[in-house]
Design a protein around this motif. Structure first.
Motif, mmCIF file in Angstrom:
data_model
loop_
_atom_site.group_PDB
_atom_site.id
_atom_site.type_symbol
_atom_site.label_atom_id
_atom_site.label_comp_id
_atom_site.label_asym_id
_atom_site.label_seq_id
_atom_site.Cartn_x
_atom_site.Cartn_y
_atom_site.Cartn_z
ATOM 1 N N HIS A 398 0.299 -5.203 3.805
ATOM 2 C CA HIS A 398 -0.423 -4.897 2.569
ATOM 3 C C HIS A 398 -1.331 -3.679 2.736
ATOM 4 O O HIS A 398 -1.395 -2.806 1.867
ATOM 5 C CB HIS A 398 -1.266 -6.102 2.136
ATOM 6 N N ARG A 399 -2.023 -3.618 3.866
ATOM 7 C CA ARG A 399 -2.945 -2.491 4.069
ATOM 8 C C ARG A 399 -2.178 -1.203 4.349
ATOM 9 O O ARG A 399 -2.592 -0.127 3.928
ATOM 10 C CB ARG A 399 -3.916 -2.801 5.212
ATOM 11 N N LEU A 400 -1.077 -1.322 5.065
ATOM 12 C CA LEU A 400 -0.268 -0.125 5.325
ATOM 13 C C LEU A 400 0.214 0.493 4.018
ATOM 14 O O LEU A 400 0.144 1.716 3.827
ATOM 15 C CB LEU A 400 0.935 -0.486 6.206
ATOM 16 N N LEU A 401 0.694 -0.346 3.110
ATOM 17 C CA LEU A 401 1.244 0.153 1.848
ATOM 18 C C LEU A 401 0.161 0.481 0.830
ATOM 19 O O LEU A 401 0.447 1.088 -0.196
ATOM 20 C CB LEU A 401 2.195 -0.883 1.252
ATOM 21 N N GLN A 402 -1.101 0.058 1.130
ATOM 22 C CA GLN A 402 -2.220 0.284 0.211
ATOM 23 C C GLN A 402 -1.880 -0.220 -1.195
ATOM 24 O O GLN A 402 -1.829 0.529 -2.164
ATOM 25 C CB GLN A 402 -2.594 1.774 0.166
ATOM 26 N N LEU A 403 -1.639 -1.538 -1.250
ATOM 27 C CA LEU A 403 -1.312 -2.146 -2.538
ATOM 28 C C LEU A 403 -2.494 -2.023 -3.489
ATOM 29 O O LEU A 403 -3.624 -2.288 -3.130
ATOM 30 C CB LEU A 403 -0.937 -3.605 -2.345
ATOM 31 N N ARG A 404 -2.208 -1.632 -4.704
ATOM 32 C CA ARG A 404 -3.236 -1.418 -5.728
ATOM 33 C C ARG A 404 -3.303 -2.627 -6.664
ATOM 34 O O ARG A 404 -2.424 -3.492 -6.630
ATOM 35 C CB ARG A 404 -2.902 -0.149 -6.517
#
Length: 747
Positions: A398-404
């Motif tokens: 989740h943090r890698l993809l920077q979910l908005r």
């Protein structure tokens, strides 16, 4: 009818809503007992209770609640208690007393009609006054919605959620399209929406109801891990849930397909014959997208790590030996070559077979060739462990993809990650939706390595991504099978492999694996708590909160996670006079509590807080109606009191929820009351969560059943079929050559 002030809760069952509480009527010093549904009410509120008096054979006279409404207090003492109860953000017991002392019985009239006068109260400046006014207005609006919703059977806690979602449109949405609630408001399922729909007059056989029921049935199936349902199963299940004829459901399904509310498509079934599969749109989209993206990665001629195409492997592995001090086993060596030369690869194997050392070797060689390496895992704990094992930074997916907010990633096909090698650990936890988001962010020419133990439980979310990839012909893979000598000394490792092979674990004569026999379910729960809180800390010097995790097959029941959390909290974080706490539903939250997030919330924290995130409550303010959690990723996250249904205690958790985590020691209660859940991969997953010590507590019969039972059949997925059927996929020369090289080493 009984009018009383709610003093305290004695017992709350959050699953049924049944409550036992003590109330004061003002007619005497003694408190009275009331029983029934009181979820949503807070201590200090004045209540008008409708019901009847009864006599319990054990507990005596008590009032059985049929319904209740809140009423405004009419005494100074009642006003103090009402305002100081935490009902209005910004007013705690101290300011409640000051306000009531200043305005007396006119307090509520002042707040309602002349709130600016609150600045007259010592210590209440303009900022706090504005906060109190805003909170009071919101409470008023929520109360209006609640009055309507209570008339159609909605609890107070759900009314707050509906108001937060729809604000002034709440009543219109509930009256005109109640089935929207099931799709858009977390915590409201189809059954609740259906009850509301019936109350507002929507017919039992309405197409609107049947279509909503079909989507609910599919949604329930995805909760069970399926990506689709065969159409005949869907029609049968929906007709039973809705209590309507199957031909009505069939007609509405056709309409729903035409309206693109669901996708219907033939796919091969387990026996190779065609299955008429029906998907919810997001799951069909994710499955086809994931298959297409993986195929493109496999077939891409570009290579972001060209140095390994013609590397001198003897020299490279000799150099690696000098760096790590260990030789690679043949299976491990093949895995290293595969990861560094194939665009997509899968590495699987059980505990003690060297997956971690293999990954460390792959990363070491890639970094030596100046490759951009990124390591990810589905949970914060798994990411931390991966970083410790490799000496290379790791993040959650989740943090890698920077979910908005809403769940959309910052990185995707149009904005890919800047990475040459992406290593995904604990890949058995990847569900279909998350796997699709991750793989779409991999740039062309990059290498993707998925690492995991396929014999563990599949993901909590829908799909069996790791198993499907291992079953898909085009995807190269290595399975590590050799248990290394050091691991052979571990009872945890050897027993995990014994269980995986269908053999009972050795429970005597070991220093790290124990069984405490107990046949009674409630006694098993008590014994598990004693083992976790007293015996293990004394014998092994472990911290019961930090080092020991209780893992159980089920959430419900006397030895389920819900009941165990209550017992463990009582032992480890008991209530103390003068220390703040907050009741939410059937839970009481206190500073020091071990908690877990139970839904994805993309709006919280720096980059969202996700289902399964663990943490500890570090602060709690009844005045501000907030508490603070320090997560296992060392982030401080604030929760308003009306968001506490997103948190659950985590002293004990279900084995499913423990996936991807590792603990120094685990305690596993096994009882015959959990008979339907006693399966081999469940027990295997629980045991492999322990780094050092496992203690089983409970029935030998339950243990034998868990070892013996292979488990449920495959989930309804078609990812392996989609990967295999893509033209040119399985026959691509580079893929075929890699696959042939691997097959000789794969059992």
């Amino acid at each position: 009818m009984l009018e009383a002030v709610l003093e305290r809760f004695t017992y709350v069952n959050e699953e049924t809503g049944y409550t036992v509480a003590r109330v004061a009527t003002g007619r005497g010093a003694d408190l009275l007992t009331v029983v029934g549904a009181l979820l949503g009410a807070q201590p200090g509120e004045s209540l008008r209770l409708v019901g009847r008096w009864s006599s319990h054979p054990k507990y005596g006279r008590q009032f059985e609640i049929e319904s209740y409404t809140t009423v405004l207090p009419a005494t100074v003492q009642g006003l103090r208690r009402y305002l100081g109860s935490g009902l209005i953000k910004g007013i705690g017991p101290v300011f409640a007393e000051r306000i009531v002392d200043h305005f007396g019985l006119d307090t509520l009239d002042v707040i309602e009609q002349a709130p600016a006068r609150l600045v007259e109260v010592p210590g209440l400046g303009p900022k706090r006054t504005a906060k109190i006014i805003a909170a009071w207005e919101e409470q008023k609006a929520i109360k209006e919605v609640m009055i309507f919703l209570q008339g159609v059977g909605v609890s107070t806690s759900l009314a707050v959620r509906i108001y937060k979602k729809y604000a002034d449109e709440s009543i219109a949405v509930v009256r005109d399209d109640p089935y929207r609630l099931a799709a858009e408001v977390w915590g409201i399922g189809f059954k609740t929406a259906d009850t509301i729909a019936r109350a507002v007059g929507i017919p039992h056989d309405s197409p609107q109801r049947v279509k909503a029921g079909l989507q609910y049935t599919l949604s329930e199936a995805t909760d069970d891990g399926h990506c689709y349902l065969p159409a005949p199963d869907l029609v049968t299940d929906a007709a039973k849930i809705l209590d309507v004829p199957a031909d009505l459901v069939t007609g509405c399904l056709d309409d729903l397909v035409a309206e693109e509310g669901v996708v219907r498509e033939p796919v091969p079934g387990p026996d190779g014959g065609p299955v008429d599969a029906v998907y919810l749109v997001p799951f069909h989209r994710a499955e086809t997208s994931l298959a297409g993206t993986l195929t493109r990665l496999l077939r891409d001629r570009a290579d972001r790590m060209p140095a390994f195409a013609d590397v001198d492997w003897d020299r490279a592995l000799a150099w690696l030996r000098t760096r790590t001090g260990n030789d690679l086993a043949p299976e491990q060596e093949q895995a290293v070559r595969l990861a560094l030369t194939s665009k997509v690869a899968v590495l699987t194997g059980g505990p003690g077979c060297g997956k971690s050392f293999t990954v460390r070797s792959i990363v070491t060689l890639a970094v030596a060739k100046k490759a951009k390496v990124t390591l990810v895992a589905p949970t914060g704990r798994a990411a931390k462990r991966l970083a410790d094992l490799t000496g290379h930074p790791a993040a959650t997916v989740h943090r890698l993809l920077q979910l908005r907010p809403g769940g959309d990633p910052s990185f995707d096909r149009d904005n890919p990650l800047d990475v040459d090698l992406l290593v995904v650990d604990e890949a058995s936890m990847l569900d279909l939706i998350l796997a699709n988001k991750l793989v779409r962010a991999v740039p062309p020419g990059a290498h993707l390595l998925l690492v995991g133990d396929v014999d563990q439980l599949p993901s909590v979310g829908a799909g069996e991504v790791l198993r499907d990839l291992l079953a898909a012909a085009p995807v190269p893979r290595v399975r590590l099978t050799q248990i290394f000598r050091q691991a052979q000394q571990s009872g945890v490792v050897t027993n995990a492999h014994r269980i995986n092979a269908g053999r009972p674990p050795v429970t005597q004569g070991l220093t790290d694996f124990f069984l405490f026999p107990c046949d009674d379910t409630e006694a098993t729960a008590t014994l598990a708590v004693d083992v976790a809180c007293e015996r293990m800390p004394k014998k092994f010097g472990l911290d019961p909160r930090r080092d020991i995790q209780v893992l159980t097959p089920m959430h419900r029941g006397p030895a389920g996670a819900g009941a165990l959390n209550g017992l463990l909290q009582q032992k480890l974080t008991p209530g103390r006079e003068g220390l703040p706490e907050r009741r939410s539903g059937g839970r009481i939250f206190r500073i020091g509590d071990k908690v877990t997030q139970i839904r994805n919330n993309y709006d919280k924290g720096v980059a969202g807080v996700f289902n399964g995130t663990l943490g500890v409550i570090t602060a709690l303010s009844t005045e501000d109606q907030t508490l603070q959690v320090r997560t296992d990723e060392d982030e401080l996250v604030d929760y308003d009191f009306d968001e506490l249904d997103e948190l659950s205690h985590a002293y004990a958790m279900t084995i499913h929820r423990s996936q991807g985590s590792e603990y120094p020691a685990v305690v596993v209660p096994l009882t015959t009351s959990a008979w339907m859940m006693l399966q081999r991969n469940l027990l295997y997953t629980a045991i492999t969560r322990a780094r050092k010590i496992v203690v089983l507590v409970g029935s030998r019969r339950a243990l034998a059943a868990a070892v013996r039972t292979v488990g449920a059949g495959r989930r309804h997925t078609a990812l392996d079929h989609r990967l295999g059927r893509v033209p040119g996929g399985a026959g691509h020369p580079a893929v075929a050559a890699t696959r042939d090289a691997v097959r000789a080493l794969t059992p």
